[in-house]
Design an enzyme around this catalytic site. Structure first.
Site, mmCIF file in Angstrom:
data_model
loop_
_atom_site.group_PDB
_atom_site.id
_atom_site.type_symbol
_atom_site.label_atom_id
_atom_site.label_comp_id
_atom_site.label_asym_id
_atom_site.label_seq_id
_atom_site.Cartn_x
_atom_site.Cartn_y
_atom_site.Cartn_z
ATOM 1 C CG ASP A 9 -1.922 1.125 1.222
ATOM 2 O OD1 ASP A 9 -2.128 1.717 0.157
ATOM 3 O OD2 ASP A 9 -2.490 1.413 2.287
ATOM 4 C CG ASP A 108 -3.473 3.633 -3.400
ATOM 5 O OD1 ASP A 108 -4.268 2.755 -3.757
ATOM 6 O OD2 ASP A 108 -3.710 4.444 -2.491
ATOM 7 C CD GLU A 109 -5.525 -1.287 -1.918
ATOM 8 O OE1 GLU A 109 -5.176 -1.954 -0.918
ATOM 9 O OE2 GLU A 109 -6.625 -0.720 -2.004
#
Length: 360
Positions: A9, A108-109
């Site tokens: 993350d 974003d992960e």
């Protein structure tokens, strides 16, 4: 060696991208949202840790954020292209980590699957690879094999820029006394429904009567929530590309829509745009959803399944307008959104592979 699932993350991703290209913003409260004008109607997309210290968070109206923000706060517009480019660089760097399988679940992960006897070493290699390739930092949660849930939750304990291991062995030690809201996929509404049955903590959820949960949430989700209390979750890290289920368009209006005619015109435009996005993929639309935010800030969503899959623009617009006709004509509207669900392509992914929002 054992199979492990790692969850990566990116810390305050959007704000971090902005600071990376504007180093002078480092250490300042940075708030990204809308067109970057806190006098306009828009919400915060992300806030730096410095801004979060003042109670500013994602989804907050920019006007409220401006009232909470200190004098040196910086408001910036959303730049989708910059974030997409940074995300692509992050994922490329992670794919190059030796021995890992990568499943993207957002800008974003992602999840990493790896067979190793030292998952923390792999996690630190992932952090180093991202930092070297992009200058961005990331936190990595390490969960035991066949457990995306534990990896995802572990990341929250690893932030910022850390690594945390959450396994079956320490699950109840770490999570047992925490509120059910801390579980991935349990939102405030589900938390409230669980509380009505006297289930307040993770351990209480694990010890709950599964039949009672099935009665409350249904045969699929009741079983899922019960298992979630013990940290159970899906096992496979799937590298195949995610297949979009739908396309949506929404707009926050600077002036409230006050008449049915204004709402109808807005829905016609949004539904047409959502349909065009689906048509570009060559996939029929099967369901239409409407999102409305009444003034001052009450949000409702509802949907309608079409009589048959359609490739006709007018059918999708008509469905959106039919949903719009059910809105309260006496209430002013500050936001509208239309989402069009599509049929899956031949050979496409027919089920969700991760338990986002509590779904398997």
């Amino acid at each position: 060696m054992a199979d492990w699932v790692l969850h990566v993350d990116m810390d305050q991703f959007i704000a971090a991208v902005e600071v990376l290209r504007r180093p002078e913003l480092a250490g300042l409260p940075v708030i990204v949202g809308g067109r970057g004008d806190p006098t306009e109607r828009a919400v915060v997309s992300t806030a730096s840790y410095e801004a979060r210290a003042f109670g500013i968070g994602s989804g907050m109206p920019l006007k409220i954020a401006a009232r909470k923000a200190p004098e040196d706060a910086v408001f910036l517009p959303v730049d989708h292209e910059a974030y997409e480019s940074a995300s692509a660089d992050v994922m490329s760097a992670l794919r190059a980590v030796p021995g890992v399988v990568l499943e993207v679940i957002g800008w974003d992960e992602c999840f990493l699957g790896v067979e190793t006897d030292d998952p923390e070493s792999v996690a630190r290699s992932a952090q180093a690879a991202v930092l070297e390739a992009t200058g961005l930092h990331c936190s990595v949660g390490v969960g035991v094999g066949d457990n995306k849930v534990r990896a995802k939750i572990a990341t929250e304990f690893g932030k910022p820029r850390g690594v945390f291991r959450l396994t079956r062995e320490n699950w109840f030690e770490v999570m047992g006394d925490r509120p059910t809201r801390d579980l991935w996929g349990v939102g405030p509404k589900v938390q409230k429904r669980l509380a009505a049955h006297g289930i307040l903590t993770v351990r209480e959820l694990a010890d709950a009567d599964e039949d009672q949960l099935v009665s409350e949430f249904g045969p699929r989700m009741g079983v899922w929530y019960h298992g979630l209390g013990s940290g159970h979750g899906p096992s496979v890290v799937d590298p195949t590309p995610w297949v979009a289920r739908s396309h949506s368009r929404e707009t926050t209006y600077q002036q409230n829509l006050t008449t049915p005619a204004e709402v109808e015109a807005a829905l016609t435009e949004l539904a047409g745009q959502a349909f065009d996005d689906c048509a570009a993929e060559g996939r029929p639309v099967v369901r239409v959803h409407l999102k409305v935010r009444y003034a001052p800030f009450e949000t409702k969503t509802f949907g309608r399944k079409l009589a048959a899959p359609t490739t006709e623009r007018d059918d999708v617009i008509a469905a959106a307008l039919a949903l719009g006709s059910t809105l309260d004509p006496q209430r002013e509207v500050r936001l509208l959104g239309v989402r069009a669900e599509m049929t899956m392509p031949d050979g496409g992914d027919s089920t969700e592979r991760t338990p986002v929002r509590g779904r398997i």
